[in-house]
Design a protein around this motif. Structure first.
Motif, PDB file in Angstrom:
ATOM      1  N   LYS A  30       0.817  -1.213   0.000  1.00  0.00           N
ATOM      2  CA  LYS A  30       0.000   0.000   0.000  1.00  0.00           C
ATOM      3  C   LYS A  30       0.854   1.267   0.000  1.00  0.00           C
ATOM      4  O   LYS A  30       0.441   2.308  -0.490  1.00  0.00           O
ATOM      5  CB  LYS A  30      -0.886   0.021   1.256  1.00  0.00           C
ATOM      6  CG  LYS A  30      -2.209  -0.676   1.078  1.00  0.00           C
ATOM      7  CD  LYS A  30      -3.174   0.095   0.195  1.00  0.00           C
ATOM      8  CE  LYS A  30      -4.039  -0.878  -0.575  1.00  0.00           C
ATOM      9  NZ  LYS A  30      -4.686  -0.295  -1.726  1.00  0.00           N
ATOM     10  N   VAL A  31       2.019   1.206   0.605  1.00  0.00           N
ATOM     11  CA  VAL A  31       2.821   2.423   0.750  1.00  0.00           C
ATOM     12  C   VAL A  31       4.178   2.268   0.073  1.00  0.00           C
ATOM     13  O   VAL A  31       5.039   3.125   0.183  1.00  0.00           O
ATOM     14  CB  VAL A  31       3.039   2.770   2.239  1.00  0.00           C
ATOM     15  CG1 VAL A  31       1.742   3.272   2.843  1.00  0.00           C
ATOM     16  CG2 VAL A  31       3.548   1.579   3.024  1.00  0.00           C
ATOM     17  N   ASP A  32       4.360   1.179  -0.634  1.00  0.00           N
ATOM     18  CA  ASP A  32       5.689   0.856  -1.142  1.00  0.00           C
ATOM     19  C   ASP A  32       5.874   1.211  -2.609  1.00  0.00           C
ATOM     20  O   ASP A  32       6.896   0.926  -3.209  1.00  0.00           O
ATOM     21  CB  ASP A  32       5.986  -0.630  -0.931  1.00  0.00           C
ATOM     22  CG  ASP A  32       6.113  -0.969   0.542  1.00  0.00           C
ATOM     23  OD1 ASP A  32       5.836  -2.111   0.900  1.00  0.00           O
ATOM     24  OD2 ASP A  32       6.501  -0.070   1.310  1.00  0.00           O
ATOM     25  N   GLN A  33       4.831   1.774  -3.207  1.00  0.00           N
ATOM     26  CA  GLN A  33       4.972   2.251  -4.580  1.00  0.00           C
ATOM     27  C   GLN A  33       5.471   1.207  -5.565  1.00  0.00           C
ATOM     28  O   GLN A  33       6.408   1.425  -6.312  1.00  0.00           O
ATOM     29  CB  GLN A  33       5.904   3.466  -4.615  1.00  0.00           C
ATOM     30  CG  GLN A  33       5.198   4.728  -4.149  1.00  0.00           C
ATOM     31  CD  GLN A  33       6.006   5.972  -4.462  1.00  0.00           C
ATOM     32  OE1 GLN A  33       7.108   6.132  -3.957  1.00  0.00           O
ATOM     33  NE2 GLN A  33       5.475   6.837  -5.286  1.00  0.00           N
ATOM     34  N   ARG A  34       4.839   0.049  -5.537  1.00  0.00           N
ATOM     35  CA  ARG A  34       5.039  -0.918  -6.627  1.00  0.00           C
ATOM     36  C   ARG A  34       3.693  -1.091  -7.302  1.00  0.00           C
ATOM     37  O   ARG A  34       2.923  -1.977  -6.962  1.00  0.00           O
ATOM     38  CB  ARG A  34       5.558  -2.258  -6.089  1.00  0.00           C
ATOM     39  CG  ARG A  34       7.046  -2.253  -5.737  1.00  0.00           C
ATOM     40  CD  ARG A  34       7.535  -3.633  -5.332  1.00  0.00           C
ATOM     41  NE  ARG A  34       6.855  -4.106  -4.151  1.00  0.00           N
ATOM     42  CZ  ARG A  34       7.240  -3.870  -2.901  1.00  0.00           C
ATOM     43  NH1 ARG A  34       8.341  -3.170  -2.681  1.00  0.00           N
ATOM     44  NH2 ARG A  34       6.556  -4.322  -1.892  1.00  0.00           N
ATOM     45  N   PRO A  35       3.394  -0.228  -8.271  1.00  0.00           N
ATOM     46  CA  PRO A  35       2.049  -0.202  -8.845  1.00  0.00           C
ATOM     47  C   PRO A  35       1.800  -1.278  -9.896  1.00  0.00           C
ATOM     48  O   PRO A  35       0.677  -1.398 -10.397  1.00  0.00           O
ATOM     49  CB  PRO A  35       1.962   1.193  -9.468  1.00  0.00           C
ATOM     50  CG  PRO A  35       3.367   1.579  -9.746  1.00  0.00           C
ATOM     51  CD  PRO A  35       4.236   0.877  -8.739  1.00  0.00           C
ATOM     52  N   VAL A  36       2.814  -2.046 -10.215  1.00  0.00           N
ATOM     53  CA  VAL A  36       2.685  -3.042 -11.278  1.00  0.00           C
ATOM     54  C   VAL A  36       3.191  -4.385 -10.754  1.00  0.00           C
ATOM     55  O   VAL A  36       4.153  -4.442  -9.988  1.00  0.00           O
ATOM     56  CB  VAL A  36       3.502  -2.622 -12.528  1.00  0.00           C
ATOM     57  CG1 VAL A  36       3.397  -3.675 -13.626  1.00  0.00           C
ATOM     58  CG2 VAL A  36       3.051  -1.256 -13.039  1.00  0.00           C
ATOM     59  N   ALA A  37       2.514  -5.445 -11.149  1.00  0.00           N
ATOM     60  CA  ALA A  37       2.997  -6.793 -10.834  1.00  0.00           C
ATOM     61  C   ALA A  37       3.045  -7.607 -12.115  1.00  0.00           C
ATOM     62  O   ALA A  37       2.120  -7.570 -12.928  1.00  0.00           O
ATOM     63  CB  ALA A  37       2.082  -7.474  -9.815  1.00  0.00           C
ATOM     64  N   LEU A  38       4.141  -8.296 -12.280  1.00  0.00           N
ATOM     65  CA  LEU A  38       4.300  -9.196 -13.423  1.00  0.00           C
ATOM     66  C   LEU A  38       4.003 -10.605 -12.919  1.00  0.00           C
ATOM     67  O   LEU A  38       4.652 -11.083 -11.988  1.00  0.00           O
ATOM     68  CB  LEU A  38       5.737  -9.087 -13.944  1.00  0.00           C
ATOM     69  CG  LEU A  38       6.102  -9.708 -15.285  1.00  0.00           C
ATOM     70  CD1 LEU A  38       7.490  -9.221 -15.707  1.00  0.00           C
ATOM     71  CD2 LEU A  38       6.096 -11.217 -15.248  1.00  0.00           C
ATOM     72  N   ILE A  39       3.018 -11.243 -13.522  1.00  0.00           N
ATOM     73  CA  ILE A  39       2.609 -12.586 -13.108  1.00  0.00           C
ATOM     74  C   ILE A  39       3.053 -13.572 -14.171  1.00  0.00           C
ATOM     75  O   ILE A  39       2.659 -13.456 -15.337  1.00  0.00           O
ATOM     76  CB  ILE A  39       1.085 -12.664 -12.900  1.00  0.00           C
ATOM     77  CG1 ILE A  39       0.639 -11.620 -11.864  1.00  0.00           C
ATOM     78  CG2 ILE A  39       0.673 -14.077 -12.472  1.00  0.00           C
ATOM     79  CD1 ILE A  39      -0.871 -11.467 -11.748  1.00  0.00           C
ATOM     80  N   ARG A  40       3.873 -14.511 -13.768  1.00  0.00           N
ATOM     81  CA  ARG A  40       4.465 -15.463 -14.725  1.00  0.00           C
ATOM     82  C   ARG A  40       4.116 -16.896 -14.326  1.00  0.00           C
ATOM     83  O   ARG A  40       4.238 -17.266 -13.170  1.00  0.00           O
ATOM     84  CB  ARG A  40       5.993 -15.276 -14.729  1.00  0.00           C
ATOM     85  CG  ARG A  40       6.750 -16.190 -15.675  1.00  0.00           C
ATOM     86  CD  ARG A  40       8.172 -15.685 -15.877  1.00  0.00           C
ATOM     87  NE  ARG A  40       8.174 -14.420 -16.613  1.00  0.00           N
ATOM     88  CZ  ARG A  40       9.232 -13.593 -16.723  1.00  0.00           C
ATOM     89  NH1 ARG A  40      10.368 -13.909 -16.119  1.00  0.00           N
ATOM     90  NH2 ARG A  40       9.136 -12.480 -17.415  1.00  0.00           N
ATOM     91  N   GLY A  41       3.677 -17.676 -15.303  1.00  0.00           N
ATOM     92  CA  GLY A  41       3.458 -19.098 -15.029  1.00  0.00           C
ATOM     93  C   GLY A  41       2.007 -19.486 -14.861  1.00  0.00           C
ATOM     94  O   GLY A  41       1.713 -20.646 -14.565  1.00  0.00           O
ATOM     95  N   TYR A  42       1.090 -18.532 -15.036  1.00  0.00           N
ATOM     96  CA  TYR A  42      -0.332 -18.879 -14.937  1.00  0.00           C
ATOM     97  C   TYR A  42      -0.883 -19.174 -16.334  1.00  0.00           C
ATOM     98  O   TYR A  42      -0.748 -18.358 -17.245  1.00  0.00           O
ATOM     99  CB  TYR A  42      -1.147 -17.757 -14.286  1.00  0.00           C
ATOM    100  CG  TYR A  42      -2.607 -18.123 -14.193  1.00  0.00           C
ATOM    101  CD1 TYR A  42      -3.005 -19.144 -13.338  1.00  0.00           C
ATOM    102  CD2 TYR A  42      -3.562 -17.519 -14.994  1.00  0.00           C
ATOM    103  CE1 TYR A  42      -4.337 -19.531 -13.272  1.00  0.00           C
ATOM    104  CE2 TYR A  42      -4.900 -17.903 -14.930  1.00  0.00           C
ATOM    105  CZ  TYR A  42      -5.269 -18.915 -14.069  1.00  0.00           C
ATOM    106  OH  TYR A  42      -6.580 -19.307 -14.017  1.00  0.00           O
TER     107      TYR A  42
END
Lengths: 249, 249
Positions: A215-227
């Motif tokens: 919430k406060v760590d400023q990682r607005p993107v996630a890369l999801i691999r393997g689904y």
């Protein structure tokens, strides 16, 4: 062994109205030393999408209605923000103890009609994208042009729920994959035909993404691999339950 | 870069009443060539927990009440299964079109009070564990004794939701971690104090786990690696919203 990996991508830089989201995300991928591969999904918090689309409101420009002013005063809220919430709502589901649960133009039911003052700064509040599915499609198209293969996009926000405490990330915009995995008619290993198993996998992917976003760590993107996502013309709207089918409300 | 990994663990063998779940899970870990490491979380679908605890009912032993029989006949359901659902319910929230949304003894609101005929075989139906938090604590204790460090356990089931289509995995039993991550009072990078951010991380972990479990693929366990969980005396009950606080119902 099924192995799913989720990488949090930060360092995309500050996003302002009119900015190209693809450029910002590519910046983040480079900073994370990550490269998109076929099969990857990108989950993006709506906040950076809303910022890029100029969906911020400067509260200093807002004149609250008497209704908003009166309600906000009673609960110690900012009357200008209450006014924005009411403008974003198509229907108020409940309004009590300083909390507004409202339905949005998209059919989402969430606190404050998705209006949020966190991670935007100053007197600004952030609105949901006007059409999160269109936002997802636009980003997915740009990604495909850049890398040469389909990268599904899920735009997320965190919603409260009925019956359960706490909020969870859900998918408000989807492009490039089917948000519902329908197991109905398939057999389990015992030969039983599954009858009620439609999994909201886009919501589960959004929830998984939140675990690395913070919430406060400023990682607005996630890369999801393997689904192993199902390709198709999916949308976030497919996750909005039609009222007449909703047994939980 | 934050990197979360989720490994689906199958090959735990058929679990029967009285079986030791730790042994079954260790079998699966060996088959997957996976070793538990400090920081890992195990998510386990409730079905294997219920099986190990003998929470199966043979429908041939069930005499439906007239009410169950009448309702089941109207909607083409198995009256014996309807009877079991009603016995597992403490309250019926809604009962229509062949679907029963009920509250369970645990306070969960879900379809069929958690009674499910999939992945059990024959004339059997599976009930929720009597006390999923106790089940989680028992397994977590056994795991800690086996490996020498704390391995939090999340027991999962898939629930429908109000307002949104499809079902998602949620945490019905928790041990060894706090299910809610409370960001209230923390500052975002702009100095804004977060006021409403309590994330239901155990539900998000359960949702993430479902992505590798699958419905028909018999991977009842997921190993989650790389999530910075908060240690503490958590429980699945902490995710049950007290009615007087629930603005969504």
């Amino acid at each position: 062994m099924t192995d799913l990996r989720i990488l949090g991508i930060g360092d995309i830089g500050e996003v302002a109205a009119g900015d190209d989201l693809l450029t910002a995300i590519q910046r983040g991928l480079v900073a994370a030393d990550a490269q998109l591969m076929p099969g990857d999904i990108l989950a993006v918090t709506h906040k950076v999408v809303s910022k890029a689309e100029g969906r911020l409101v400067d509260l200093r420009t807002i004149e609250p209605s008497p209704f908003a002013a009166q309600w906000a005063e009673r609960y110690g809220k900012d009357p200008r923000q209450t006014e924005v919430v009411l403008r974003e709502a198509t229907r108020v589901v409940r309004m009590d103890r300083g909390i507004i649960i409202a339905e949005t133009r998209h059919g989402f039911v969430c606190a404050n009609a998705g209006v949020d003052a966190s991670n935007v700064g100053g007197d600004m509040v952030c609105l949901l994208p006007l059409d999160p599915d269109a936002s997802a499609r636009k980003l997915a198209r740009a990604l495909e042009q850049a890398v040469g293969f389909v990268v599904p996009v899920i735009i997320t926000d965190s919603f409260g729920r009925a019956w359960r405490d706490g909020v969870v990330n859900v998918a408000i915009g989807v492009a490039g994959l089917l948000p519902l995995a329908d197991y109905r008619g398939q057999h389990d290993p015992y030969g039983y035909v599954l009858s009620a198993s439609v999994m909201a996998v886009a919501d589960e992917l959004a929830a998984a993404a939140e675990l690395v976003m913070g919430k406060v760590d400023q990682r607005p993107v996630a890369l999801i691999r393997g689904y192993a996502w199902q390709s198709g013309n999916g949308s976030g709207q497919q996750l909005v339950m039609r009222p007449e089918r909703d047994m939980f409300r």
